[in-house]
Design an enzyme around this catalytic site. Structure first.
Site, mmCIF file in Angstrom:
data_model
loop_
_atom_site.group_PDB
_atom_site.id
_atom_site.type_symbol
_atom_site.label_atom_id
_atom_site.label_comp_id
_atom_site.label_asym_id
_atom_site.label_seq_id
_atom_site.Cartn_x
_atom_site.Cartn_y
_atom_site.Cartn_z
ATOM 1 N N ASN A 1 -1.771 -8.530 -12.000
ATOM 2 C CA ASN A 1 -1.234 -9.800 -11.090
ATOM 3 C C ASN A 1 -1.712 -10.750 -10.219
ATOM 4 O OD1 ASN A 1 0.202 -7.506 -12.165
ATOM 5 N ND2 ASN A 1 1.023 -6.117 -10.127
ATOM 6 N N LEU B 1 8.826 -6.357 -8.954
ATOM 7 C CA LEU B 1 9.302 -6.243 -10.777
ATOM 8 C C LEU B 1 10.006 -4.360 -10.919
ATOM 9 C CD1 LEU B 1 4.758 -5.170 -11.501
ATOM 10 C CD2 LEU B 1 6.090 -7.535 -10.843
ATOM 11 N N ASP C 1 -0.160 -5.620 2.703
ATOM 12 C CA ASP C 1 1.308 -4.659 3.968
ATOM 13 C C ASP C 1 1.254 -2.816 3.911
ATOM 14 O OD1 ASP C 1 4.303 -5.310 4.442
ATOM 15 O OD2 ASP C 1 3.915 -3.122 3.079
ATOM 16 N N ARG D 1 -4.729 -4.030 -13.395
ATOM 17 C CA ARG D 1 -3.856 -4.282 -12.991
ATOM 18 C C ARG D 1 -3.674 -5.065 -11.378
ATOM 19 N NH1 ARG D 1 1.087 -0.064 -13.698
ATOM 20 N NH2 ARG D 1 1.891 -1.303 -16.388
ATOM 21 N N HIS E 1 10.358 -1.555 10.703
ATOM 22 C CA HIS E 1 10.451 -0.726 8.990
ATOM 23 C C HIS E 1 11.505 -0.731 8.550
ATOM 24 C CE1 HIS E 1 7.906 1.597 5.897
ATOM 25 N NE2 HIS E 1 9.226 0.647 5.388
ATOM 26 N N LYS F 1 3.831 -1.338 10.103
ATOM 27 C CA LYS F 1 5.741 -1.210 10.041
ATOM 28 C C LYS F 1 5.457 -0.531 11.228
ATOM 29 C CE LYS F 1 6.687 -2.862 5.777
ATOM 30 N NZ LYS F 1 5.193 -1.832 5.079
ATOM 31 N N THR G 1 -4.805 -0.276 -10.637
ATOM 32 C CA THR G 1 -5.920 -0.141 -11.707
ATOM 33 C C THR G 1 -6.614 -1.579 -11.123
ATOM 34 O OG1 THR G 1 -4.778 -0.716 -13.226
ATOM 35 C CG2 THR G 1 -5.431 1.574 -13.334
ATOM 36 N N THR H 1 1.027 -1.235 0.203
ATOM 37 C CA THR H 1 -0.173 0.315 -0.214
ATOM 38 C C THR H 1 1.204 1.170 0.042
ATOM 39 O OG1 THR H 1 -0.217 -0.267 2.475
ATOM 40 C CG2 THR H 1 -1.895 -0.752 0.930
ATOM 41 N N TYR I 1 4.060 4.881 5.837
ATOM 42 C CA TYR I 1 3.541 5.413 4.286
ATOM 43 C C TYR I 1 2.136 6.324 4.561
ATOM 44 C CZ TYR I 1 5.269 1.193 2.790
ATOM 45 O OH TYR I 1 6.785 0.115 2.507
HETATM 46 N N1 LIG Z 1 10.447 -2.708 3.646
HETATM 47 C C1 LIG Z 1 10.199 -1.283 2.832
HETATM 48 O O1 LIG Z 1 11.381 -0.414 2.956
HETATM 49 C C2 LIG Z 1 9.679 -1.534 1.302
HETATM 50 C C3 LIG Z 1 9.831 -0.344 0.398
HETATM 51 C C4 LIG Z 1 9.179 -0.436 -0.664
HETATM 52 C C5 LIG Z 1 8.164 -0.942 -0.476
HETATM 53 N N2 LIG Z 1 7.652 -1.964 0.350
HETATM 54 C C6 LIG Z 1 6.522 -2.736 0.101
HETATM 55 O O2 LIG Z 1 6.446 -3.205 -1.241
HETATM 56 C C7 LIG Z 1 5.334 -2.967 -1.834
HETATM 57 C C8 LIG Z 1 5.016 -3.129 -3.787
HETATM 58 O O3 LIG Z 1 6.173 -2.279 -4.004
HETATM 59 P P1 LIG Z 1 6.521 -2.222 -5.533
HETATM 60 O O4 LIG Z 1 7.476 -1.179 -6.478
HETATM 61 O O5 LIG Z 1 8.124 -3.500 -5.049
HETATM 62 O O6 LIG Z 1 5.326 -2.817 -5.716
HETATM 63 P P2 LIG Z 1 5.576 -3.331 -7.429
HETATM 64 O O7 LIG Z 1 4.218 -4.102 -8.202
HETATM 65 O O8 LIG Z 1 7.067 -4.845 -7.480
HETATM 66 O O9 LIG Z 1 6.046 -2.175 -8.230
HETATM 67 C C9 LIG Z 1 5.226 -1.256 -8.449
HETATM 68 C C10 LIG Z 1 5.499 -0.659 -9.742
HETATM 69 O O10 LIG Z 1 5.046 -1.887 -10.957
HETATM 70 C C11 LIG Z 1 4.482 -0.681 -11.658
HETATM 71 N N3 LIG Z 1 3.284 -2.017 -12.231
HETATM 72 C C12 LIG Z 1 2.691 -2.478 -11.401
HETATM 73 N N4 LIG Z 1 1.373 -3.712 -11.849
HETATM 74 C C13 LIG Z 1 2.167 -4.203 -13.143
HETATM 75 C C14 LIG Z 1 2.093 -4.582 -13.941
HETATM 76 N N5 LIG Z 1 1.003 -5.790 -14.388
HETATM 77 N N6 LIG Z 1 2.572 -4.233 -15.438
HETATM 78 C C15 LIG Z 1 3.520 -3.422 -15.493
HETATM 79 N N7 LIG Z 1 4.313 -2.701 -14.366
HETATM 80 C C16 LIG Z 1 3.558 -2.729 -13.428
HETATM 81 C C17 LIG Z 1 3.675 0.045 -10.847
HETATM 82 O O11 LIG Z 1 3.319 0.971 -12.495
HETATM 83 P P3 LIG Z 1 1.869 2.308 -12.064
HETATM 84 O O12 LIG Z 1 2.382 2.480 -11.111
HETATM 85 O O13 LIG Z 1 1.842 2.641 -13.311
HETATM 86 O O14 LIG Z 1 0.543 1.369 -11.613
HETATM 87 C C18 LIG Z 1 4.435 1.033 -10.462
HETATM 88 O O15 LIG Z 1 4.812 1.545 -10.886
HETATM 89 C C19 LIG Z 1 4.981 -1.388 -1.070
HETATM 90 O O16 LIG Z 1 3.348 -0.996 -1.753
HETATM 91 C C20 LIG Z 1 4.927 -1.620 -0.195
HETATM 92 O O17 LIG Z 1 3.574 -2.360 0.456
HETATM 93 C C21 LIG Z 1 8.468 -1.992 1.632
#
Ligand SMILES: NC(=O)c1ccc[n+]([C@@H]2O[C@H](COP(=O)([O-])OP(=O)(O)OC[C@H]3O[C@@H](n4cnc5c(N)ncnc54)[C@H](OP(=O)(O)O)[C@@H]3O)[C@@H](O)[C@H]2O)c1
Length: 303
Positions: free
Chosen positions: A261, A208, A41, A257, A107, A74, A254, A17, A46
């Site tokens: 996913n 990703l 999560d 997506r 965190h 967290k 969205t 989130t 956040y």
């Molecule tokens: N512990 C930590 O320090 C930490 C750090 C970062 C994240 N997190 C957690 O991890 C979660 C996941 O974050 P993440 O950024 O790693 O998520 P992710 O889903 O791996 O990447 C998100 C990005 O990928 C794009 N995306 C999502 N689905 C897609 C698809 N089917 N095809 C193409 N592009 C796609 C999104 O684009 P759009 O924006 O255009 O939709 C966004 O830019 C966070 O929300 C948070 O809860 C934790």
């Protein structure tokens, strides 16, 4: 692939989130619930636990059982002092409108100056750390939350084996989950093996590569497999993550997506192995080095 064989009954496919816009947080979390995600999560940092709570509450009112949800939040860096842990936890619980959490994570292993400012800086713009508290001090306070029954499990985030091992060895209640960046460009194999041997869930964020291009979403090996098996590059990467025994977090914004996913299926063995052989290496999030998240807008509007 969507049901768990992990300890804790954690659903492997988790919805993250980390979404800057509050209205989008409610909508995206609702979409995720409707698409089938049951693992959520969140984080104090956040600043949208209230919006996540609104969506979860609506989902529960619409008939999803609380016991079928796995909800994490967290503890932020400014709340590492032991006396701040329970109040921070209770505040998160109140914002999420829940009466227990499935998982509470530290965190990052970095303690910041305690206080209301989540991003304390000195006059030169440098983070003000808090040298008076160790990660083990914080962990002892986390253990009490499990004792109280208010958090079913506790864990760490943004750690390597160097930080995990001393806590693991000293802990009365062992870390149940380790949340770190992981994808084919950062497989963290050694940490994953340690987690598997010790019954710890390895929870991958950025499966990703945070969606950054160039990155795993455009890797030629991933693109070739995507074309061959008729799945999108994102589905290939998420399937790879689950197939290697990790749980993961993804943040589709969205409905389309969210459905994409969630709709993953096992990769053919040769495709799985081909991804394991990818040689590119890249970390997309520097939070492990400083405790400063790379993707949250600061007061100044800086990223
Ligand atoms: N512990 C930590 O320090 C930490 C750090 C970062 C994240 N997190 C957690 O991890 C979660 C996941 O974050 P993440 O950024 O790693 O998520 P992710 O889903 O791996 O990447 C998100 C990005 O990928 C794009 N995306 C999502 N689905 C897609 C698809 N089917 N095809 C193409 N592009 C796609 C999104 O684009 P759009 O924006 O255009 O939709 C966004 O830019 C966070 O929300 C948070 O809860 C934790």
């Amino acid at each position: 692939m969507k049901t768990t064989n992990h300890p804790l009954n954690i659903p492997p496919l988790g919805f993250g989130t980390l979404i800057a816009d509050p209205a989008l947080t409610v909508a995206a979390t609702t979409n995720a619930l409707q698409a089938g995600f049951r693992h959520f999560d969140s984080a104090e940092r956040y600043r949208n636990e209230r919006e996540v709570g609104i969506a979860l509450k609506e989902g529960i009112a619409a008939g999803i059982a609380r016991e079928d949800l796995f909800v994490t939040t967290k503890l932020w860096n400014t709340n590492h002092r032991p006396e701040r842990v329970a109040p921070a936890f209770e505040a998160s619980l109140e914002r999420l409108q829940l009466d227990y959490l499935d998982l509470y994570l530290v965190h990052t292993p970095f303690a910041f100056q305690p206080g209301d400012d989540q991003d304390p800086r000195d006059e030169n713009g440098n983070v003000i750390y808090d040298g008076s508290v160790t990660l083990l001090d914080t962990w002892r306070a986390m253990e009490k939350l499990v004792d109280s029954g208010k958090s079913r499990a506790i864990g760490l985030s943004d750690v390597g084996l160097k930080e995990l091992l001393p806590i693991y060895e000293a802990a009365r209640i062992k870390p149940a989950v380790v949340q770190v960046e992981a994808h084919p460009y950062l497989p963290e194999t050694e940490l994953l093996e340690f987690c598997k041997e010790n019954n710890i869930v390895f929870l991958a964020f950025a499966p990703l590569g945070h969606g950054i291009k160039p990155g795993p979403l455009e890797d030629p090996v991933v693109l070739e497999i995507s074309r061959r098996i008729g799945k999108t590059p994102a589905q290939v990467l998420l399937a790879w993550a689950v197939q290697r025994g990790t749980a993961l977090l993804t943040t589709p914004k969205t409905m389309e997506r969210a459905r994409e996913n969630f709709d993953i299926s096992p990769l053919p063995e040769d495709a799985f192995e081909a991804i394991n052989r990818i040689k590119s290496r890249q970390r997309f999030n520097n939070v492990v080095n400083t405790g400063v998240p790379g993707f949250i807008a600061r007061k100044t509007g800086q990223k």
